[in-house]
Design an enzyme around this catalytic site. Structure first.
Site, short mmCIF file in Angstrom:
data_model
loop_
_atom_site.label_atom_id
_atom_site.label_comp_id
_atom_site.label_asym_id
_atom_site.label_seq_id
_atom_site.Cartn_x
_atom_site.Cartn_y
_atom_site.Cartn_z
N HIS A 51 -3.14 6.03 -5.72
CA HIS A 51 -1.79 5.74 -4.61
C HIS A 51 -0.71 5.48 -5.68
O HIS A 51 -0.64 4.35 -6.09
CB HIS A 51 -2.28 4.42 -3.94
CG HIS A 51 -1.46 4.13 -2.69
ND1 HIS A 51 -0.73 3.04 -2.95
CD2 HIS A 51 -0.87 4.75 -1.70
CE1 HIS A 51 0.15 2.87 -1.67
NE2 HIS A 51 -0.19 3.91 -0.97
N HIS A 93 9.00 5.67 -2.78
CA HIS A 93 8.17 5.20 -1.59
C HIS A 93 9.02 5.11 -0.24
O HIS A 93 8.92 5.28 0.86
CB HIS A 93 7.53 3.92 -1.72
CG HIS A 93 6.83 3.64 -0.33
ND1 HIS A 93 7.50 2.64 0.34
CD2 HIS A 93 5.70 3.74 -0.11
CE1 HIS A 93 6.60 2.41 1.53
NE2 HIS A 93 5.63 2.99 1.18
O1 G3P Z 1 0.16 7.67 2.29
C1 G3P Z 1 -0.90 7.00 2.37
C2 G3P Z 1 -0.52 5.67 2.16
O2 G3P Z 1 0.28 5.73 1.07
C3 G3P Z 1 0.77 5.32 3.24
O3 G3P Z 1 1.43 4.17 3.32
O4 G3P Z 1 3.42 3.08 2.81
O5 G3P Z 1 1.89 3.51 0.88
O6 G3P Z 1 2.99 5.37 1.85
P1 G3P Z 1 2.39 3.97 2.10
CA CA Z 2 2.22 7.19 0.64
#
Ligand code: G3P
Ligand code: CA
Length: 375
Positions: A51, A93
Site C-alpha cells: 500500500h 495520494h
Molecule cells: O486503494 C486502496 C486504498 O489505498 C484506498 O485508500 O486513501 O489509501 O488510497 P487510500
Molecule cells: Ca490507494
C-alpha cells in the site's frame, strides 16, 4: 533498468543503500517464464499489495517505498495517481502536495498556494494541476504522519515524486533481479476533478500501460477507483482488470455530481455487487465492511460482503492493514504507545478466515509471513 534514465538509476541506488537494513524477505529463486509474464501467470493467494509501497517503513509513493515493498515480497505495488499541469501521471495520494512534499518550504512556489474545492471539500494548499512535471521533480517527498512514523521522517527530502513511467521502469527492473512477476495496482485519484480541468486521466493511463505491455485481462495490473463512471469508461478503453473501491458511507463523488443517488451502501448489496461485476473484476472495501468493530474497538463477526461479492464473481481486496497500535483493534494493541507495533498478524488471519482474496498493507513483509505460515 533503462540506461536511458540515469536519474532513475541514481535514485534506485540511493534507495538500495538506505533500505538494505529493511529488506527482510529474500525472493525465491525462479525464472520469470514467458508464461508467467502473461496469460498463465497464477496469482498468489492471498494477494499482498504494497500500500503506497512499503509506506510503513519509507515515505509513501516514492521509488524507495515501492522497491522495498517488492523486496519484502509484495505481489503488487500500489501507486495512487494524480495529474500534473502538463498532463503527466505522477504518484501522490492527493492532488494537494503540502502533506507529502516539501513544497511549503519552497519560496519559489509560495504564490501557488490557493484555496479550491476538490471532490466537494474546500482545501488550501499546493495542487498538482498547478505544477509542471519539471517543477514537481524539483520537490522532495516527506512523511505524511511523522508523529506515528518518526523513522520514516528521517528520510524526508531523500526521494523525488515518481512518474508512473518511472514506477513501471522500476517494476520491470525488479522483475529481472527478483525473478518473478510483480504487479501494478494503480488508483485514479480525483478523476472527475481532473476531467473538469481538461486533464482526464483515463486515456493517458491506458496509453502508458499499453505502451509498456500491459493491455490484457491477464496482465499483472488492476486499476482501482472510488468513482464509478471512470471505471466504466476504462472498461471500454482496456481489457485490464478493474477494481471498484468502496467506502463505509456516502456516495462516489461522480455519482454526487451526476445526481444519481447511488450510494456505497447500495453498491455493497448483492444487487449492487452484481452491477459492479459488469465492469470490474473485484472490489476494494474498507476493511470494517468485512469485519466491523464493536463499541470497544474490537473485531466482531464477518458480514456477508465477501460471500456476496464472490457470488457475483468479484475478488475482494480490502484496505488498509497497518501495524502500529493507532490503527489496530483495541485488543490487538501491544500498549498505549500509538507508534508501537501490535498484533497485526492476528488481525490479518481473521480477515483471511473471512475469505478475502488479497489485502492492501503498509508493511507487506508481515502479510507475506502470515501467508507463508498458512501454506
Ligand atoms: O486503494 C486502496 C486504498 O489505498 C484506498 O485508500 O486513501 O489509501 O488510497 P487510500
Ligand atoms: Ca490507494
Amino acid at each position: 533498468m533503462s540506461h536511458k534514465h540515469p536519474a532513475i538509476l541514481r535514485h534506485w541506488l540511493l534507495a538500495c543503500s538506505l533500505l538494505l537494513p529493511l529488506m527482510s524477505h529474500a525472493a525465491p529463486a525462479a525464472t520469470v517464464s514467458t508464461e508467467a509474464r502473461g496469460r498463465h501467470h497464477v496469482e498468489p493467494s492471498p494477494l499482498v499489495i504494497g500500500h503506497r509501497g512499503a509506506s510503513g517503513y519509507v515515505p509513501e509513493h516514492t521509488l524507495a517505498s515501492y522497491a522495498l515493498a517488492v523486496l519484502q515480497g509484495a505481489d503488487y505495488i500500489e501507486p495512487d495517481l494524480v495529474m500534473t499541469k502538463d498532463g503527466q501521471l505522477i504518484a501522490r495520494h492527493d492532488n494537494e502536495l503540502g502533506l507529502t512534499t516539501d513544497v511549503a518550504q519552497r519560496p519559489e512556489f509560495a504564490d501557488r498556494r490557493r484555496t479550491q474545492t476538490v471532490d466537494g471539500v474546500t482545501l488550501t494548499g499546493w495542487f498538482s494541476e498547478d505544477f509542471t512535471l519539471a517543477e514537481i521533480k524539483s520537490l522532495r517527498a516527506i512523511e505524511r504522519i511523522p508523529t506515528i512514523r518518526p523513522g520514516n521522517a528521517r528520510l524526508d527530502g531523500a526521494f523525488e515524486v515518481p512518474t508512473l513511467q518511472e514506477i513501471i521502469d522500476l517494476v520491470k527492473s525488479l522483475q529481472i533481479s527478483q525473478q518473478r512477476v510483480i504487479g501494478l495496482y494503480p488508483e485514479t485519484k480525483h478523476p472527475t476533478h481532473f476531467q473538469q480541468l481538461g486533464l482526464a486521466m483515463e486515456r493517458p493511463l491506458v496509453r502508458i500501460l499499453a505502451r509498456n505491455g500491459y493491455a490484457s485481462r491477464w496482465s499483472p495490473v488492476y486499476i482501482q477507483s472510488f468513482e464509478v463512471e471512470n471505471l466504466k469508461t476504462l472498461s471500454r478503453l482496456t481489457s485490464l482488470r478493474l477494481v471498484q473501491l468502496l467506502w463505509t458511507d456516502g456516495q462516489p463523488y461522480d455519482q454526487q455530481v451526476l445526481g444519481t443517488g447511488l450510494t456505497y451502501a447500495q453498491m455493497s448489496t448483492p444487487a449492487g455487487l452484481k452491477a459492479i461485476a459488469r465492469y470490474a473484476a473485484g472490489i476494494g472495501p474498507e476493511k470494517s465492511q468485512i469485519i466491523p468493530r464493536d463499541a470497544a474497538g474490537n473485531l466482531t463477526s464477518p458480514t456477508r460482503l465477501v460471500p456476496d461479492a464472490h457470488a457475483a464473481g468479484l475478488k475482494v481486496h480490502p484496505y488498509t492493514f497497518r501495524a502500529e497500535n493507532s490503527f489496530l483493534p483495541t485488543d490487538l494493541r501491544s500498549s498505549s504507545d500509538p507508534q508501537a507495533r501490535g498484533d497485526t498478524e492476528t488481525e490479518i488471519r481473521a480477515f483471511l478466515d473471512a475469505g478475502i482474496d488479497g489485502l492492501f498493507i503498509d508493511q507487506p513483509d508481515i502479510a507475506v509471513k502470515v501467508r507463508e505460515a498458512r501454506q
